[in-house]
Design a protein around this motif. Structure first.
Motif, PDB file in Angstrom:
ATOM      1  N   GLY A 153       0.837  -1.202   0.000  1.00 55.40           N
ATOM      2  CA  GLY A 153       0.000   0.000   0.000  1.00 55.40           C
ATOM      3  C   GLY A 153       0.870   1.250   0.000  1.00 55.40           C
ATOM      4  N   LEU A 154       1.907   1.223   0.811  1.00 54.56           N
ATOM      5  CA  LEU A 154       2.813   2.381   0.866  1.00 54.56           C
ATOM      6  C   LEU A 154       3.518   2.560  -0.483  1.00 54.56           C
ATOM      7  N   VAL A 155       4.010   1.445  -1.033  1.00 54.11           N
ATOM      8  CA  VAL A 155       4.678   1.505  -2.346  1.00 54.11           C
ATOM      9  C   VAL A 155       3.719   2.100  -3.381  1.00 54.11           C
ATOM     10  N   SER A 156       2.492   1.624  -3.391  1.00 54.25           N
ATOM     11  CA  SER A 156       1.522   2.084  -4.396  1.00 54.25           C
ATOM     12  C   SER A 156       1.226   3.565  -4.232  1.00 54.25           C
ATOM     13  N   SER A 157       1.157   4.025  -2.988  1.00 55.95           N
ATOM     14  CA  SER A 157       0.837   5.441  -2.799  1.00 55.95           C
ATOM     15  C   SER A 157       2.010   6.331  -3.221  1.00 55.95           C
ATOM     16  N   LEU A 158       3.218   5.778  -3.144  1.00 58.35           N
ATOM     17  CA  LEU A 158       4.394   6.587  -3.488  1.00 58.35           C
ATOM     18  C   LEU A 158       4.758   6.476  -4.968  1.00 58.35           C
ATOM     19  N   TYR A 159       4.525   5.311  -5.557  1.00 54.47           N
ATOM     20  CA  TYR A 159       4.993   5.079  -6.921  1.00 54.47           C
ATOM     21  C   TYR A 159       4.256   5.988  -7.905  1.00 54.47           C
ATOM     22  N   ARG A 160       5.008   6.818  -8.587  1.00 53.55           N
ATOM     23  CA  ARG A 160       4.451   7.815  -9.506  1.00 53.55           C
ATOM     24  C   ARG A 160       3.317   8.603  -8.841  1.00 53.55           C
ATOM     25  N   ARG A 161       3.514   8.926  -7.597  1.00 53.91           N
ATOM     26  CA  ARG A 161       2.568   9.712  -6.778  1.00 53.91           C
ATOM     27  C   ARG A 161       1.184   9.070  -6.688  1.00 53.91           C
ATOM     28  N   GLY A 162       1.140   7.771  -6.810  1.00 54.39           N
ATOM     29  CA  GLY A 162      -0.139   7.086  -6.632  1.00 54.39           C
ATOM     30  C   GLY A 162      -0.445   6.141  -7.780  1.00 54.39           C
ATOM     31  N   THR A 163      -0.364   4.838  -7.489  1.00 52.81           N
ATOM     32  CA  THR A 163      -0.673   3.807  -8.473  1.00 52.81           C
ATOM     33  C   THR A 163      -1.741   2.914  -7.858  1.00 52.81           C
ATOM     34  N   PRO A 164      -2.828   2.704  -8.549  1.00 53.50           N
ATOM     35  CA  PRO A 164      -3.896   1.886  -7.952  1.00 53.50           C
ATOM     36  C   PRO A 164      -3.392   0.493  -7.582  1.00 53.50           C
ATOM     37  N   PHE A 165      -3.984  -0.071  -6.530  1.00 55.35           N
ATOM     38  CA  PHE A 165      -3.622  -1.453  -6.186  1.00 55.35           C
ATOM     39  C   PHE A 165      -4.841  -2.219  -5.693  1.00 55.35           C
ATOM     40  N   VAL A 166      -4.704  -3.522  -5.775  1.00 54.72           N
ATOM     41  CA  VAL A 166      -5.784  -4.435  -5.393  1.00 54.72           C
ATOM     42  C   VAL A 166      -5.236  -5.349  -4.301  1.00 54.72           C
ATOM     43  N   ARG A 167      -6.038  -5.531  -3.214  1.00 47.00           N
ATOM     44  CA  ARG A 167      -5.555  -6.373  -2.114  1.00 47.00           C
ATOM     45  C   ARG A 167      -6.297  -7.711  -2.081  1.00 47.00           C
ATOM     46  N   VAL A 168      -5.561  -8.759  -1.857  1.00 45.30           N
ATOM     47  CA  VAL A 168      -6.174 -10.056  -1.560  1.00 45.30           C
ATOM     48  C   VAL A 168      -5.579 -10.524  -0.222  1.00 45.30           C
TER      49      VAL A 168
END
Ligand SMILES: NC(=O)c1ccc[n+]([C@@H]2O[C@H](COP(=O)([O-])OP(=O)(O)OC[C@H]3O[C@@H](n4cnc5c(N)ncnc54)[C@H](O)[C@@H]3O)[C@@H](O)[C@H]2O)c1
Length: 418
Positions: free
Chosen positions: A155-170
């Motif tokens: 989640g942290l990586v996604s929020s930082l990567y290119r200032r926000g990259t969507p992610f899906v959690r399982v």
């Protein structure tokens, strides 16, 4: 056109927000020098949590459609998938087969995940792998399959990567299903402090598949049941009754519905726990309000958990805190002796600890002080009122804590003696 209160020029020397009647009529004005602007905007937030049994069944496409902006079915679909190393050992073949079946060009980034590697270094390594694979952030969401630790890191990586990259959690643990997977918080430990670096960045979609719990060890099921018990104690008496009556069965069956009672009780428990959690999180997603009933069990436990490491898991430390505060509430006349007995008995049935030798006056005073600092100078301590309701107090004293500890200790000894 921007509404005037969204971009508001401030005349030189004026205070922000003051003198609205004298503000210039346009952005550029020669009559008054403008040297300050107030920009105001609101970002709508929407995310989904969906029960999806058997999410890796090739017939299901939930995992591919999420966050893909409709570009999930055409050729050339790519996904970066981060998987907990233990989950990879147990379920990796099925995960690979799923993406192969759908012709998805995927990269599996396998990460050994436990509290000790919940670090910025691990986050940075994942970013390096994302860079090597290359993703189109607008329709190739990152997928994370793992427990609370990995979901928080990704989640942290996604929020930082290119200032926000969507992610899906399982989520693949019970804590993941009912807690870490439903909120908006991400984070890693830093400088010896738990979750010291983090963001608010919910996954676009969380897919809840309790089949993963089948391979989780019994202690981690108990650990997750502690967070469910928390919701029950502070806001859902019906949920408590289910745990009281069927908790041991849920633990035994690992929420796999092996019996019809287990199936009914398991499904109802998960639904109520998640719904209850979301009811509390949604109106206060950014935690501006510091009085949060979901902080129940989290007043003394952070200190106890960190000092006890690796002896206590998070949920276990929370349970010790809840046992102590149940006794404390009973001393205040807010919980009856009968209900106190029911709560402690349910903790035992869930195979959770209600005592730890770290419950000393000194450690509890430190813990309370630390919590008061985090809660902006006040205790804001949630305490149970009966079973299923809570209130906040600001006046717990050291003597009161000592009395509660002494009482809880003698209750443990009494039980051990019997
Ligand atoms: N973001 C939030 O709102 C939030 C809420 C609660 C907890 N958390 C965080 O969650 C973390 C705890 O999460 P957790 O309890 O899931 O721990 P975890 O992620 O460490 O998982 C526990 C263990 O189970 C293993 N595992 C995971 N899935 C498995 C499966 N299906 N079968 C077998 N083994 C499996 C993992 O490899 C690990 O060894 C803490 O770091 C806590 O801070 C975050």
């Amino acid at each position: 056109m921007l509404p005037s209160d969204v971009l508001r020029p401030q005349a030189a020397g004026s205070q922000a927000g003051a003198g609205a009647s004298q503000e210039p009529s346009g952005l550029y004005t020669f009559s008054q020098q403008v040297d300050s602007w107030v920009v105001r905007t609101a970002k709508p937030v929407s995310y989904e949590i969906r029960f999806t049994d058997d999410v890796l069944n090739p017939a299901r496409t939930d995992l591919l459609e999420a966050g893909a902006n409709g570009v999930s079915t055409r050729a050339g679909v790519r996904r970066f998938v981060v998987v907990d190393a233990n989950v990879d050992l147990l379920h990796g073949d099925r995960i690979r087969a799923y993406f192969d079946h759908h012709g998805v060009d995927h990269h599996m980034c396998v990460v050994p995940a436990d509290e000790s590697v919940k670090s910025f270094d691990t986050a940075a390594r994942i970013v390096e792998e994302i860079d090597s694979f290359g993703i189109a952030r607008r329709h190739e969401p990152v997928i994370v399959i793992g427990g609370g630790v990995l979901m928080d890191i990704v989640g942290l990586v996604s929020s930082l990567y290119r200032r926000g990259t969507p992610f899906v959690r399982v989520p693949t643990t019970l804590i993941g299903l009912v807690d870490a997977g439903v909120g908006a918080k991400t984070g890693v430990n830093f400088n010896g402090h738990k979750n010291r670096l983090g963001t608010y960045f919910p996954a676009d979609l969380t897919l809840l598949d309790r089949c993963f719990l089948n391979t989780l060890d019994r202690r981690h099921i108990s650990n997750g049941l502690a967070e469910i018990l928390k919701i029950a104690l502070i806001k859902d008496e019906g949920l408590f009754q289910i745990l009281e009556r069927h908790g041991a069965l849920l633990l035994e069956e690992k929420f796999q519905g092996l019996s019809s009672t287990g199936e009914l009780a398991g499904a109802e428990t998960l639904r109520r726990a998640i719904h209850g959690m979301l009811e509390e999180l949604q109106p206060n997603l950014w935690e501006a309000k510091l009085e949060r009933v979901v902080d129940y069990g989290h007043t003394f436990s952070p200190t106890v958990e960190m000092r006890a490491l690796p002896e206590l898991l998070h949920g276990e430390a929370v349970c010790v805190d809840m046992a102590l505060t149940t006794v404390l509430a009973q001393h205040r006349g807010m919980v009856s002796e009968t209900d106190r007995g029911r709560v402690l008995a349910t903790m035992r049935a869930l195979e959770l600890p209600s005592w730890n030798d770290l419950l000393t006056g000194e450690i509890l005073a430190d813990a309370l002080q630390d919590t008061v600092r985090h809660r902006d100078g006040q205790q804001r301590l949630p305490l149970p009122v009966g079973i299923g309701r809570a209130t906040f107090v600001n006046d717990v004293t050291a003597q009161e804590l000592a009395d509660a500890v002494a009482d809880l200790r003698s209750l443990q000894h009494e039980r051990a003696g019997r």
